[in-house]
Design an enzyme around this catalytic site. Structure first.
Site, PDB file in Angstrom:
ATOM      1  N   GLY A  28       0.811  -1.209   0.000  1.00  0.00           N
ATOM      2  CA  GLY A  28       0.000   0.000   0.000  1.00  0.00           C
ATOM      3  C   GLY A  28       0.842   1.255   0.000  1.00  0.00           C
ATOM      4  N   CYS A  79      -3.182   9.804   4.721  1.00  0.00           N
ATOM      5  CA  CYS A  79      -1.986   9.910   3.886  1.00  0.00           C
ATOM      6  C   CYS A  79      -2.276  10.750   2.649  1.00  0.00           C
ATOM      7  CB  CYS A  79      -1.515   8.516   3.469  1.00  0.00           C
ATOM      8  SG  CYS A  79      -0.029   8.515   2.456  1.00  0.00           S
ATOM      9  N   GLY A  89      -3.760  -0.139   4.360  1.00  0.00           N
ATOM     10  CA  GLY A  89      -4.280   1.163   3.981  1.00  0.00           C
ATOM     11  C   GLY A  89      -5.477   1.103   3.057  1.00  0.00           C
ATOM     12  N   ARG A 118     -13.384  -3.875  20.882  1.00  0.00           N
ATOM     13  CA  ARG A 118     -14.006  -5.195  20.708  1.00  0.00           C
ATOM     14  C   ARG A 118     -15.197  -5.123  19.754  1.00  0.00           C
ATOM     15  NH1 ARG A 118     -14.602 -10.217  23.081  1.00  0.00           N
ATOM     16  NH2 ARG A 118     -12.953  -9.773  24.601  1.00  0.00           N
TER      17      ARG A 118
END
Length: 388
Positions: free
Chosen positions: A219, A226, A266, A328
């Site tokens: 990625g 990003c 990603g 969780r």
């Protein structure tokens, strides 16, 4: 006379390839279906076995020692950034609060200042020991430039997995200023599972795999925090990138007999993306922003890219993701939303069951088709046909 690219007599200069991301493909149901609870989703890394094939990204907004401990208890692997806030500051929570409270216009300058503080080897040992004393599996991340210096410190402190990670990592690096990291030497020296990333092409992945590493991260530029694709124009859509690197894995296995795992890193935001990553050939995935939304994440509802604090050319952004659910619940449910962002493990098991895949390896063979779609006001526009 003719003009532009439509001139029939013009020689070809460059041919563009079509690449695909998660939103442009769909999985096709199998001829047989399987109960989700009968699927096997284990991820193996040498002698280590994880019941959840989902890694938590080595980002300061996601993983601190307490998050790593909780994540390990749930069956996954969280990666601690050894070049981040946790190893630069004695009291990282104060720094994290500063980042969360900063105005958007001041974020980049603040992060550049914060990450200019020196890394303290003493803190590296303390953070790792905290994780290990809790009985958790400890994975840490270093950039190639600091791996030779800091990996022995991390190994002595008791790490179980080493991740060598940068925006783009290759087996060969040219530099006048220093001798590049030799991955084959690192693997022999560290004697632990080594994951290396990131890459996104068949040839780069294949060269990395021949160095003796155990897994690669796939990625470049797809993450929510990003901006590598915007800043320097570099990247590859994740479905195509994963397919190419999975092909390299198969070639390397045939030639060497060593299975190097592919970890898609990603761009995965929903259970659907997760299932498509495995169908593209991933053995595991690494998540960022979906886990930054966990109540237990240290980012206090914010998420920022690892390259954001670069002193000269920042390539990231701070994203407000909110604290939406317990860790969780995000991983194992039950879900309280219908957008596919919770119970990711349940989504994977269900997707495998619908595709007739008992194991992750069988999921690699799931049929996938090009099916671009855009959701608008509750309806899907697919190709040119409106589907209610």
């Amino acid at each position: 006379m003719c003009g532009g690219i439509f001139c029939p007599n013009m020689p070809e200069f460059k041919k563009l390839e079509r690449a695909y991301g998660f939103d442009e493909v769909a999985l096709v149901p199998g001829d047989m279906t399987i109960n989700p609870d009968q699927t096997d989703i284990e991820f193996k890394l040498r002698e280590l076995t994880f019941s959840i094939p989902i890694l938590a990204s080595a980002m300061d907004s996601i993983v601190d020692p307490s998050f790593a401990i909780e994540y390990s208890k749930l069956g996954g692997l969280a990666v601690l950034n050894l070049e981040g806030i946790q190893t630069r500051y004695e009291s990282p929570d104060e720094i994290l609060a500063q980042i969360a409270g900063a105005p958007e216009s001041e974020t980049t300058a603040l992060l550049q200042k914060i990450y200019s503080a020196p890394i303290k080897e003493k803190l590296i040992g303390e953070r790792i020991e905290t994780i290990k004393k809790a009985g958790a599996i400890c994975a840490v991340s270093l950039t190639p430039a600091n791996t030779k210096r800091l990996s022995p410190v991390a190994k002595e402190a008791g790490i179980d997995v080493l991740v060598v990670q940068s925006t783009v990592t290759t087996a060969r690096h040219v530099s006048k200023s220093y001798k590049g990291l030799i991955l084959s030497e690192l693997c022999q020296m560290i004697s632990l599972p080594v994951i290396v990333g990131n890459c996104c092409s068949y040839s780069a992945a294949l060269e990395l795999m021949t160095t003796g590493i155990d897994a690669i991260l796939v990625g470049v530029g797809p993450g929510a925090a990003c901006t590598t694709r915007e800043v320097i124009g570099v990247g590859m859509p994740q479905v195509t990138a994963t397919i190419e690197c999975a092909a390299a894995r198969e070639t390397n296995f045939k030639e060497s007999g060593k299975y190097v795992s592919v970890i898609t890193d990603g761009g995965i935001r929903t259970g659907g993306d997760l299932c498509k990553a495995f169908a593209s050939g991933a053995d595991a995935v690494m998540l960022g922003s979906p886990l930054a939304q966990a109540m237990e994440a240290p980012g206090k509802g914010y998420h920022w890219g690892m390259s954001h604090p670069h002193p000269a050319l920042p390539r990231g952004t701070r994203v407000k993701v909110g604290n939406k659910a317990a860790l969780r619940q995000i991983l194992l449910g039950p879900t309280s939303v219908t957008d596919g962002t919770q119970n990711l493990v349940g989504a994977l098991r269900t997707g495998m069951g619908v595709c007739g895949a008992r194991t992750i390896k069988e999921m690699h063979n799931a049929r996938m088709v090009i099916a671009p779609s855009v959701k608008t006001e509750g309806k899907y526009f697919q190709a040119t046909q409106l589907v209610p």
